[in-house]
Design a protein around this motif. Structure first.
Motif, PDB file in Angstrom:
ATOM      1  N   GLY A 120       0.654  -1.311   0.140  1.00  0.00           N
ATOM      2  CA  GLY A 120       0.399   0.392  -0.207  1.00  0.00           C
ATOM      3  C   GLY A 120       0.801   1.100  -0.123  1.00  0.00           C
ATOM      4  O   GLY A 120       0.228   2.131   0.162  1.00  0.00           O
ATOM      5  N   ARG A 121       2.146   1.102  -0.324  1.00  0.00           N
ATOM      6  CA  ARG A 121       3.195   1.871  -0.175  1.00  0.00           C
ATOM      7  C   ARG A 121       2.515   3.150  -1.175  1.00  0.00           C
ATOM      8  O   ARG A 121       3.156   4.519  -1.287  1.00  0.00           O
ATOM      9  CB  ARG A 121       4.716   2.444  -0.231  1.00  0.00           C
ATOM     10  N   ARG A 122       1.880   2.882  -2.663  1.00  0.00           N
ATOM     11  CA  ARG A 122       1.718   3.945  -3.552  1.00  0.00           C
ATOM     12  C   ARG A 122       0.939   3.520  -4.360  1.00  0.00           C
ATOM     13  O   ARG A 122       0.389   2.395  -5.118  1.00  0.00           O
ATOM     14  CB  ARG A 122       2.871   4.170  -4.581  1.00  0.00           C
ATOM     15  N   ASP A 123      -0.900   3.152  -3.835  1.00  0.00           N
ATOM     16  CA  ASP A 123      -1.878   3.652  -3.901  1.00  0.00           C
ATOM     17  C   ASP A 123      -2.984   4.127  -5.218  1.00  0.00           C
ATOM     18  O   ASP A 123      -3.648   4.590  -4.758  1.00  0.00           O
ATOM     19  CB  ASP A 123      -2.872   2.950  -2.873  1.00  0.00           C
ATOM     20  N   PHE A 124      -1.457   4.606  -5.807  1.00  0.00           N
ATOM     21  CA  PHE A 124      -2.234   5.899  -6.801  1.00  0.00           C
ATOM     22  C   PHE A 124      -1.474   5.420  -7.877  1.00  0.00           C
ATOM     23  O   PHE A 124      -0.084   4.731  -8.416  1.00  0.00           O
ATOM     24  CB  PHE A 124      -2.360   7.026  -6.606  1.00  0.00           C
ATOM     25  N   SER A 125      -2.184   5.916  -9.548  1.00  0.00           N
ATOM     26  CA  SER A 125      -1.162   5.653 -11.184  1.00  0.00           C
ATOM     27  C   SER A 125      -1.737   7.028 -11.055  1.00  0.00           C
ATOM     28  O   SER A 125      -1.740   8.245 -10.828  1.00  0.00           O
ATOM     29  CB  SER A 125      -2.176   4.985 -11.665  1.00  0.00           C
ATOM     30  N   SER A 126       0.008   7.329 -11.788  1.00  0.00           N
ATOM     31  CA  SER A 126       0.356   8.943 -11.974  1.00  0.00           C
ATOM     32  C   SER A 126       0.974   9.085 -12.923  1.00  0.00           C
ATOM     33  O   SER A 126       1.474   7.992 -13.570  1.00  0.00           O
ATOM     34  CB  SER A 126       1.219   9.520 -10.655  1.00  0.00           C
ATOM     35  N   ARG A 127       1.278  10.061 -14.081  1.00  0.00           N
ATOM     36  CA  ARG A 127       1.654  10.586 -14.865  1.00  0.00           C
ATOM     37  C   ARG A 127       2.696  11.601 -14.589  1.00  0.00           C
ATOM     38  O   ARG A 127       2.618  12.093 -14.093  1.00  0.00           O
ATOM     39  CB  ARG A 127       0.865  10.757 -16.410  1.00  0.00           C
ATOM     40  N   SER A 128       4.389  11.625 -15.050  1.00  0.00           N
ATOM     41  CA  SER A 128       5.228  12.422 -14.399  1.00  0.00           C
ATOM     42  C   SER A 128       6.005  13.273 -16.242  1.00  0.00           C
ATOM     43  O   SER A 128       6.076  12.667 -17.465  1.00  0.00           O
ATOM     44  CB  SER A 128       6.511  11.785 -14.063  1.00  0.00           C
ATOM     45  N   GLN A 129       6.107  14.439 -15.825  1.00  0.00           N
ATOM     46  CA  GLN A 129       6.435  15.556 -16.984  1.00  0.00           C
ATOM     47  C   GLN A 129       6.896  16.259 -16.267  1.00  0.00           C
ATOM     48  O   GLN A 129       7.022  16.790 -15.234  1.00  0.00           O
ATOM     49  CB  GLN A 129       5.077  15.826 -18.103  1.00  0.00           C
ATOM     50  N   ILE A 130       8.521  16.718 -17.343  1.00  0.00           N
ATOM     51  CA  ILE A 130       9.014  17.878 -16.813  1.00  0.00           C
ATOM     52  C   ILE A 130       8.428  18.944 -17.611  1.00  0.00           C
ATOM     53  O   ILE A 130       8.536  19.115 -18.608  1.00  0.00           O
ATOM     54  CB  ILE A 130      10.791  17.604 -16.745  1.00  0.00           C
ATOM     55  N   VAL A 131       8.457  19.884 -16.642  1.00  0.00           N
ATOM     56  CA  VAL A 131       8.059  21.446 -17.697  1.00  0.00           C
ATOM     57  C   VAL A 131       8.655  22.655 -16.894  1.00  0.00           C
ATOM     58  O   VAL A 131       9.068  22.194 -15.783  1.00  0.00           O
ATOM     59  CB  VAL A 131       6.640  22.060 -17.386  1.00  0.00           C
ATOM     60  N   ALA A 132       9.087  23.519 -17.433  1.00  0.00           N
ATOM     61  CA  ALA A 132       9.990  25.296 -17.469  1.00  0.00           C
ATOM     62  C   ALA A 132       9.103  25.495 -17.437  1.00  0.00           C
ATOM     63  O   ALA A 132       7.340  25.761 -17.683  1.00  0.00           O
ATOM     64  CB  ALA A 132      10.983  24.924 -18.809  1.00  0.00           C
ATOM     65  N   ALA A 133       9.345  26.834 -16.556  1.00  0.00           N
ATOM     66  CA  ALA A 133       8.523  28.478 -16.329  1.00  0.00           C
ATOM     67  C   ALA A 133       8.698  29.274 -17.987  1.00  0.00           C
ATOM     68  O   ALA A 133       7.634  29.893 -18.132  1.00  0.00           O
ATOM     69  CB  ALA A 133       8.928  29.185 -15.236  1.00  0.00           C
ATOM     70  N   ARG A 134       9.405  28.815 -18.355  1.00  0.00           N
ATOM     71  CA  ARG A 134       9.636  29.505 -19.362  1.00  0.00           C
ATOM     72  C   ARG A 134      10.245  29.191 -20.759  1.00  0.00           C
ATOM     73  O   ARG A 134      11.802  27.844 -20.409  1.00  0.00           O
ATOM     74  CB  ARG A 134      10.426  31.297 -19.213  1.00  0.00           C
ATOM     75  N   TYR A 135      10.621  29.446 -22.532  1.00  0.00           N
ATOM     76  CA  TYR A 135      10.880  28.749 -23.528  1.00  0.00           C
ATOM     77  C   TYR A 135      11.812  29.791 -24.192  1.00  0.00           C
ATOM     78  O   TYR A 135      10.864  30.190 -24.478  1.00  0.00           O
ATOM     79  CB  TYR A 135       9.943  27.518 -23.820  1.00  0.00           C
ATOM     80  N   ASP A 136      12.767  29.812 -24.035  1.00  0.00           N
ATOM     81  CA  ASP A 136      13.700  30.667 -25.215  1.00  0.00           C
ATOM     82  C   ASP A 136      13.872  30.286 -26.306  1.00  0.00           C
ATOM     83  O   ASP A 136      15.143  29.026 -26.038  1.00  0.00           O
ATOM     84  CB  ASP A 136      14.876  31.415 -23.789  1.00  0.00           C
ATOM     85  N   VAL A 137      13.792  31.031 -27.299  1.00  0.00           N
ATOM     86  CA  VAL A 137      14.204  30.300 -28.519  1.00  0.00           C
ATOM     87  C   VAL A 137      15.669  31.258 -28.501  1.00  0.00           C
ATOM     88  O   VAL A 137      15.521  32.576 -28.492  1.00  0.00           O
ATOM     89  CB  VAL A 137      13.505  30.738 -29.573  1.00  0.00           C
ATOM     90  N   VAL A 138      16.884  30.958 -28.299  1.00  0.00           N
ATOM     91  CA  VAL A 138      18.711  32.090 -29.420  1.00  0.00           C
ATOM     92  C   VAL A 138      19.124  31.641 -30.361  1.00  0.00           C
ATOM     93  O   VAL A 138      18.339  30.635 -30.863  1.00  0.00           O
ATOM     94  CB  VAL A 138      18.815  31.232 -27.542  1.00  0.00           C
ATOM     95  N   ALA A 139      19.747  32.140 -30.743  1.00  0.00           N
ATOM     96  CA  ALA A 139      20.221  32.202 -32.070  1.00  0.00           C
ATOM     97  C   ALA A 139      21.859  32.244 -31.492  1.00  0.00           C
ATOM     98  O   ALA A 139      22.084  33.170 -30.798  1.00  0.00           O
ATOM     99  CB  ALA A 139      20.049  32.838 -33.101  1.00  0.00           C
ATOM    100  N   ASP A 140      23.274  31.736 -32.576  1.00  0.00           N
ATOM    101  CA  ASP A 140      24.174  32.823 -32.672  1.00  0.00           C
ATOM    102  C   ASP A 140      24.143  34.363 -32.877  1.00  0.00           C
ATOM    103  O   ASP A 140      23.338  34.571 -33.355  1.00  0.00           O
ATOM    104  CB  ASP A 140      24.756  31.884 -33.830  1.00  0.00           C
ATOM    105  N   SER A 141      24.884  34.228 -31.992  1.00  0.00           N
ATOM    106  CA  SER A 141      25.322  36.366 -32.005  1.00  0.00           C
ATOM    107  C   SER A 141      25.017  36.889 -33.706  1.00  0.00           C
ATOM    108  O   SER A 141      24.885  37.798 -34.264  1.00  0.00           O
ATOM    109  CB  SER A 141      26.807  36.471 -31.298  1.00  0.00           C
TER     110      SER A 141
END
Length: 159
Positions: A120-141
């Motif tokens: 009974g240590r884990r009586d639930f099913s779940s889905r994990s994901q990594i999310v970011a607060a912000r996504y930056d598009v960067v380019a070569d100088s």
């Protein structure tokens, strides 16, 4: 402790910042459609966090059902592989159906027993994901200003 150099230079100028990965992806796709050299860009997520969404209660019955499903797929795969060596079409069908049935039965058994042994240590099913607060598009100088101007001039918006 060994430190490895980053695979993407982090000192690239930001040409656009977006709240979702899909928004940043659309910006890069827009640049690509405009013939911009997108191989000189990257999408960098900042302020990463792991989000685990709880899908529901996990009972022994649900664990057995999930085990039966995955076991059936595995059994079907084994049956398909064995059917390659079967003498006739009838034998191939019997092997695939037998693999599916035995896989489902053993999968259900393993799912049930595995959940029962968890205590009974884990009586639930779940889905994990990594999310970011912000996504930056960067380019070569060398091309960053062109990318930023292209996104502004051509009127691209995240939505």
């Amino acid at each position: 402790m060994t430190h490895y150099p980053p695979t993407v230079p982090v000192d690239r100028p930001v040409v656009g910042s977006y709240q979702t990965y899909e928004g940043a992806q659309r910006a890069v796709d827009f640049l690509s459609d405009s013939r911009f050299p997108v191989e000189r860009t990257a999408i960098i997520g900042s302020d990463l966090r792991m989000v685990e969404t709880v899908l529901g209660r996990l009972t022994r019955g649900r664990a057995a059902l999930a085990g039966a499903g995955s076991g059936a797929w595995f059994g079907l795969l084994i049956g398909l592989l064995l059917s390659l060596f079967a003498a006739g079409n009838h034998h191939a069908l019997v092997l695939m159906l037998s693999g599916l049935l035995y896989g489902a039965v053993f999968g259900a058994l393993f799912g049930f027993v595995g959940h029962a042994l968890s205590g009974g240590r884990r009586d639930f099913s779940s889905r994990s994901q990594i999310v970011a607060a912000r996504y930056d598009v960067v380019a070569d100088s060398e091309v960053a200003e062109d990318a930023k101007n292209m996104l502004i001039k051509l009127g691209w918006r995240e939505g």
